[in-house]
Design a protein around this motif. Structure first.
Motif, short mmCIF file in Angstrom:
data_model
loop_
_atom_site.label_atom_id
_atom_site.label_comp_id
_atom_site.label_asym_id
_atom_site.label_seq_id
_atom_site.Cartn_x
_atom_site.Cartn_y
_atom_site.Cartn_z
N PHE A 18 0.93 -1.07 0.26
CA PHE A 18 0.02 -0.36 0.00
C PHE A 18 0.16 0.99 0.15
O PHE A 18 1.95 1.50 0.47
N ASN A 19 0.30 2.30 -0.84
CA ASN A 19 1.41 4.19 0.23
C ASN A 19 0.38 4.28 0.96
O ASN A 19 -0.55 3.53 1.57
N THR A 20 1.31 4.77 1.61
CA THR A 20 0.55 5.56 2.71
C THR A 20 0.04 6.73 3.05
O THR A 20 0.35 7.75 1.56
N THR A 25 4.07 10.30 4.82
CA THR A 25 5.14 10.07 3.34
C THR A 25 6.47 10.59 3.40
O THR A 25 7.04 10.20 2.99
N HIS A 26 6.08 11.56 4.34
CA HIS A 26 7.91 12.09 4.73
C HIS A 26 8.90 11.66 5.37
O HIS A 26 10.06 11.31 4.80
N PHE A 27 8.75 9.97 5.02
CA PHE A 27 10.00 8.75 5.45
C PHE A 27 9.68 8.14 5.38
O PHE A 27 10.27 6.69 5.09
N ILE A 28 8.24 7.80 4.83
CA ILE A 28 7.68 5.68 4.99
C ILE A 28 8.10 5.63 3.30
O ILE A 28 6.27 6.59 2.96
N MET A 93 6.92 -2.07 6.77
CA MET A 93 7.07 -0.93 6.03
C MET A 93 8.62 -0.76 5.61
O MET A 93 9.76 -0.88 6.20
N ARG A 94 8.84 0.37 4.20
CA ARG A 94 9.44 0.32 3.56
C ARG A 94 9.78 1.55 3.79
O ARG A 94 8.76 2.93 3.99
#
Length: 261
Positions: A18-20, A25-28, A93-94
Motif C-alpha cells: 500500500f501507499n501511505t 509519506t515524509h519518510f515511509i 514498512m519500507r
C-alpha cells in the motif's frame, strides 16, 4: 483480475502493498503485508519488500507459540537472496531514508502496543481494508515515538519546483501513485495481459512494452510478483491459481496484490 476482499481469509498466500497516508509519506515509502505458506516466497530469490530499509513484524507459523518479532533491515544496494520460503505472516514498512533509531529499534512498550494491534487484527475477519488500516495504525504508533524536531525535512520551496510538486501531489491523490511508478505499473499490467492471453515470446513482449531488454523485464516482473515472467506463465498455464489483486476504485492506496488460492 480481482479477488473480493472477503476471499482473502481462504487463500493459501497473499502479498499486499500500500501507499501511505500523506501524514506518513515524509519518510515511509510504503507498507506491506505477506501471509505465506511458502507458495509465493518460494518463487522469489529477492525480498518482497525490495532493497529499501525496512522494519518488519514477523510471526513464523512453525513457532506458533511466539508473538510477532520486529526485524530491521538496513538499506542495501541489491535485494537479499532468500535462504528459505516464508511460512507465516509479516507486516512491514519500507522507508525512503534511514529512519530515526526509535523506529529502527522500537522500545519494548512500543513493541507491546504494535503486537496488540496485530493480534487484534488477527481476531477479526481478514480484509484489504482491515490490513491497510492496521498498517496505518502501526506507522502512526512508530511516528508517535519520534520527537517532531528529529523527523527529516525534505521540503523544497524553490518556485521552479513548487508547481511540479503540486502536480505530482494532485496526480497521487487521484490515482494512488505518483506519475513514474503509475506508468511503470501500467506497463507491467499490459505485459501481464500479453503473458496470460497470448503465446507471444517473452522477448517480444519485453520489447513491445519498451523494457530495455529481457533482463530488465524479468527484474521488474519479479519485483512486482515474486515470479519471473517464465515462471508465472508456467504456473498460470497449469493451474491459474496465482491471481493479481488490483482494485483502485475500492482501494486507492493499494499498489500491488498477489493472491495464491
Amino acid at each position: 483480475m480481482t479477488v473480493p476482499s472477503s476471499e482473502l481469509a481462504n487463500t493459501k498466500a497473499c502479498y499486499l502493498e500500500f501507499n501511505t497516508p500523506n501524514r506518513q509519506t515524509h519518510f515511509i515509502e510504503s507498507t506491506f503485508y505477506l501471509h505465506d505458506d511458502g507458495t509465493l516466497s518460494a518463487q522469489s530469490k529477492g525480498n518482497f519488500a525490495s532493497p529499501y530499509a525496512s522494519l518488519r513484524f514477523e510471526h513464523h507459523a512453525d513457532h506458533s507459540d511466539t508473538p510477532f518479532k520486529p526485524k530491521y533491515t538496513p538499506p542495501k544496494l541489491t535485494a537479499s537472496l532468500k535462504k528459505h520460503p516464508v511460512i507465516g505472516t509479516i507486516w512491514g514498512m519500507r522507508f525512503k531514508h534511514l529512519p530515526p533509531k526509535t523506529i529502527q529499534h522500537p522500545s519494548y512498550r512500543m513493541q507491546e502496543q504494535i503486537v496488540a494491534a496485530l493480534q487484534q487484527h488477527t481476531l477479526a475477519r481478514l480484509s484489504i481494508e482491515g490490513v491497510h488500516q492496521t498498517l496505518i495504525e502501526i506507522c502512526d504508533l512508530l511516528i508517535s515515538s519520534v520527537p517532531d524536531n528529529s523527523l527529516p525535512q525534505y521540503a523544497d520551496d524553490r518556485p521552479d519546483k513548487r508547481s511540479e510538486r503540486t502536480a505530482r501531489r494532485h496526480f497521487k491523490a487521484h490515482m494512488g501513485l505518483s506519475p513514474k511508478p503509475f506508468a511503470g505499473l501500467n506497463r507491467f499490467h499490459e505485459a501481464l495481459s500479453d503473458i496470460t492471453r497470448t503465446n507471444t515470446s517473452l522477448t517480444d513482449i519485453a520489447y513491445d512494452h519498451e523494457f530495455a531488454d529481457q533482463a530488465h523485464f524479468s527484474r521488474d516482473f519479479r519485483e512486482k510478483t515474486g515470479h519471473t515472467p517464465a515462471q508465472f506463465r508456467q504456473i498460470w498455464r497449469k493451474t491459474e491459481t496465482v491471481r493479481f489483486l488490483q482494485d483502485y476504485e475500492s482501494h486507492p492506496a493499494l499498489r500491488l496484490g498477489i493472491v495464491a488460492t
